[in-house]
Motif scaffolding. Structure first.
Motif, short mmCIF file in Angstrom:
data_model
loop_
_atom_site.label_atom_id
_atom_site.label_comp_id
_atom_site.label_asym_id
_atom_site.label_seq_id
_atom_site.Cartn_x
_atom_site.Cartn_y
_atom_site.Cartn_z
N ARG A 1 0.87 -1.18 0.00
CA ARG A 1 0.00 0.00 0.00
C ARG A 1 0.90 1.22 0.00
NH1 ARG A 1 -2.08 -3.74 3.51
NH2 ARG A 1 -4.21 -4.46 3.09
N VAL A 2 0.78 2.04 -1.02
CA VAL A 2 1.69 3.16 -1.21
C VAL A 2 0.89 4.46 -1.26
CG1 VAL A 2 3.55 4.13 -2.61
CG2 VAL A 2 3.20 1.64 -2.55
N SER A 3 1.27 5.41 -0.42
CA SER A 3 0.67 6.75 -0.43
C SER A 3 1.61 7.68 -1.19
CB SER A 3 0.45 7.26 1.00
OG SER A 3 -0.09 8.55 1.01
N VAL A 4 1.15 8.20 -2.33
CA VAL A 4 1.97 9.04 -3.20
C VAL A 4 1.54 10.49 -3.03
CG1 VAL A 4 2.73 9.44 -5.56
CG2 VAL A 4 2.11 7.12 -4.84
N HIS A 5 2.52 11.36 -2.80
CA HIS A 5 2.24 12.79 -2.59
C HIS A 5 2.95 13.61 -3.65
CE1 HIS A 5 0.60 12.59 1.68
NE2 HIS A 5 0.96 11.34 1.40
N ASP A 6 2.23 14.53 -4.27
CA ASP A 6 2.80 15.47 -5.23
C ASP A 6 2.05 16.79 -5.07
OD1 ASP A 6 4.25 16.65 -7.27
OD2 ASP A 6 4.22 14.84 -8.51
N HIS A 7 2.40 17.79 -5.84
CA HIS A 7 1.71 19.07 -5.70
C HIS A 7 1.73 19.84 -7.01
CE1 HIS A 7 5.71 21.17 -4.31
NE2 HIS A 7 5.84 20.50 -5.43
#
Length: 532
Positions: A466-472
């Motif tokens: 389970r991978v939580s990917v953060h970008d903006h």
């Protein structure tokens, strides 16, 4: 009637965050009547107000306890002899490493001579046809590998030697301090107890007291084996109390003395209108009983300043809270009993012991912020068991491999907390710029910058990830600059007003997830945009 002296060795120690409670126990034969008993040689760090004595025996009464300060000559104790032996051992270690380095240096010199001789011999053999370039290449490779191996061993010996040298210097400093104390007048405490017995009896005397100069703090080892997280709760104890603690029952308490020794009480918090400077001076002078003329000399004071008040009429200082003597214990903390007795000398050095070890219930996932680092960080949501975990450093291991350190805050029993477990190389992350174009605008028109990114996350583990990917995306700080999100596939699970986007991926073994997002930045042609 002479005083009876009791030999009362240390039998138990409770270490607090800012001190320790020491228990001594001894036995003495008490004759009928009033009998003074002396328990001596308590360290100077013992708090007289914390001294407690209990006497147990048939038809025995405890009438009085007195604590007196004494001075005596401190002989060259076993501590000094032990420290001297430690210094000699450290010196031998440094010398052994120096000898190892000298041997490697000699081997390196021999290789140098051998290389010179071999080069000359092989060059002649090649020129006469008795040897070929293959033999020359093999010999050069052998000499190069041997030289590299020796240099690597010398670097490793050098690192060990530097560590041993630092340990030697620390041991020499401890020895110098001990020898400086030895033979000089030393302060100690003596406890005199008045006992009353109706008949001759064997009495057991228990003495307890609080000493300063001792403390402990927690350390943690977090070991990840597959999906199981093992937590080792360690304690590092240091003490400079003036007395060595032998291998006796040792307990660790989470209690500590508060910032206030009495309960803190709030006073009213007043607010009001700011008065002109002259009014403040007059009001203050009137409150202090100073005549108006003395308080307001000719001329106005500059804004923001106050007139000086005469020393005789200075405002009274704030009353300080007095520290109340006590033994530092309360019912607000927990006490951990160390399973195996531990000797803790008064050398100021760290001494580690295991408090507890347990398997923690944990839920694992990964966090990645590819715009900052193309890595996936393993984290665990851990539910604490029945122990209070105090703030401390935690070392992280994947099996037997050390991967880094983190810090744990205070965690109550049953509370859930998050632990960072380092980078997992089996989760591959890549972020690529797939689109960037700028439209051309006529004079006075609008320029549009079109930007798109693609993020790929691949699970190379044997199990589900389970991978939580953060970008903006950018956030405009100017009303004339417009930022618009044009495409996100898949749709983010979370967004916020600061442009952060979050996707939660569920990847099977060998599966890769792809995220694409695109945005535009529109601005007038005459405006130069920073940050893109």
């Amino acid at each position: 009637m002479t005083d009876a002296s009791v030999d009362a060795p240390i039998t138990a120690v409770t270490v607090f965050r800012d001190g320790a409670r020491v228990v001594r126990t001894g036995r003495v034969t008490v004759q009928p009547g009033l009998r003074p008993v002396v328990l001596g040689s308590l360290p100077a760090t013992a708090d007289p107000a914390s001294v407690r004595v209990a006497a147990r025996g048939h038809d025995l009464g405890l009438l009085n306890v007195e604590v007196q300060r004494r001075f005596g000559t401190d002989p060259l104790r076993a501590e000094t002899a032990r420290l001297r032996a430690e210094v000699e051992q450290r010196r031998d270690t440094v010398q052994e490493l120096a000898d190892e380095d000298a041997a490697e240096q000699a081997a390196l010199g021999f290789l140098g001579h051998l290389a010179d001789a071999t080069a000359t011999s092989l060059a002649r053999a090649v020129s006469t046809g008795r040897a070929g370039y293959d033999e020359l290449s093999r010999m050069a490779g052998h000499l190069s590998a041997s030289t590299g191996s020796i240099l690597s061993r010398r670097r490793e010996i050098g690192a060990r030697k530097r560590t041993a040298q630092r340990e030697l210097e620390a041991a020499e400093q401890r020895l110098a301090a001990a020898e400086k104390r030895a033979g000089h007048p030393a302060e100690f405490a003596e406890v005199c107890v008045m006992l009353e017995a109706r008949a001759a009896t064997e009495a057991e005397v228990e003495l307890s007291y609080h000493v300063s100069g001792a403390s402990w703090h927690p350390l943690y080892d977090l070991v990840l084996n597959g999906e199981r997280l093992t937590v080792s709760y360690l304690a590092e104890i240091t003490q400079l109390t003036g007395e060595d603690w032998p291998e006796v029952a040792l307990a660790l308490s989470t209690t500590r003395r508060g910032l206030y020794q009495t309960l803190p009480e709030l006073t009213p918090w007043y607010v009001g209108r700011v008065r002109p400077a002259r009014e403040r001076v007059v009001g203050r002078a009137q409150a202090a009983g100073i005549p108006m003329a003395a308080a307001a000399p000719p001329g106005d004071w500059p804004t923001g300043e106050t007139a000086p008040v005469p020393a005789a009429a200075a405002m009274p200082a704030a009353k300080a809270l007095a520290a109340e003597p006590g033994d530092g214990e309360s019912g607000a903390g927990l006490v951990y009993t160390v399973a195996r007795p531990l000797a803790v000398p008064a050398d100021g050095g760290p001494h580690k012991t295991l408090v507890a070890q347990f398997d923690a219930g944990a839920t694992f996932d990964y966090l990645t912020v590819p715009v900052l680092a193309p890595e996936a960080y393993l984290r665990a949501a851990v539910t604490n068991g029945s122990l209070l975990l105090l703030p401390g450093q935690a070392r992280i291991f994947h099996g037997t491999r050390f991967v880094g350190q983190t810090h744990l805050d205070t965690v109550a029993a049953g509370e859930e907390f998050e632990v960072q477990l380092g980078v997992d190389e089996q989760i591959r992350v890549e972020r690529k710029l797939r689109r960037r174009s700028t439209s051309k605008a006529m004079l006075g028109g609008t320029v549009t910058v079109d930007i798109g990114y693609e993020i790929t996350v691949e699970n190379r583990r044997d199990g589900l990830a389970r991978v939580s990917v953060h970008d903006h995306i950018p956030v405009s700080a100017d009303g004339e600059i417009k930022v618009r999100s044009r495409e996100t596939a898949p749709a983010p699970a979370e967004t916020d007003d600061l442009g952060e986007l979050t996707w939660n991926l569920r990847l099977e073994p060998g599966q890769a997830g792809v995220i694409r997002h695109r945005f535009t930045v529109e601005h007038p042609a005459h405006v130069t945009v920073s940050g893109l």
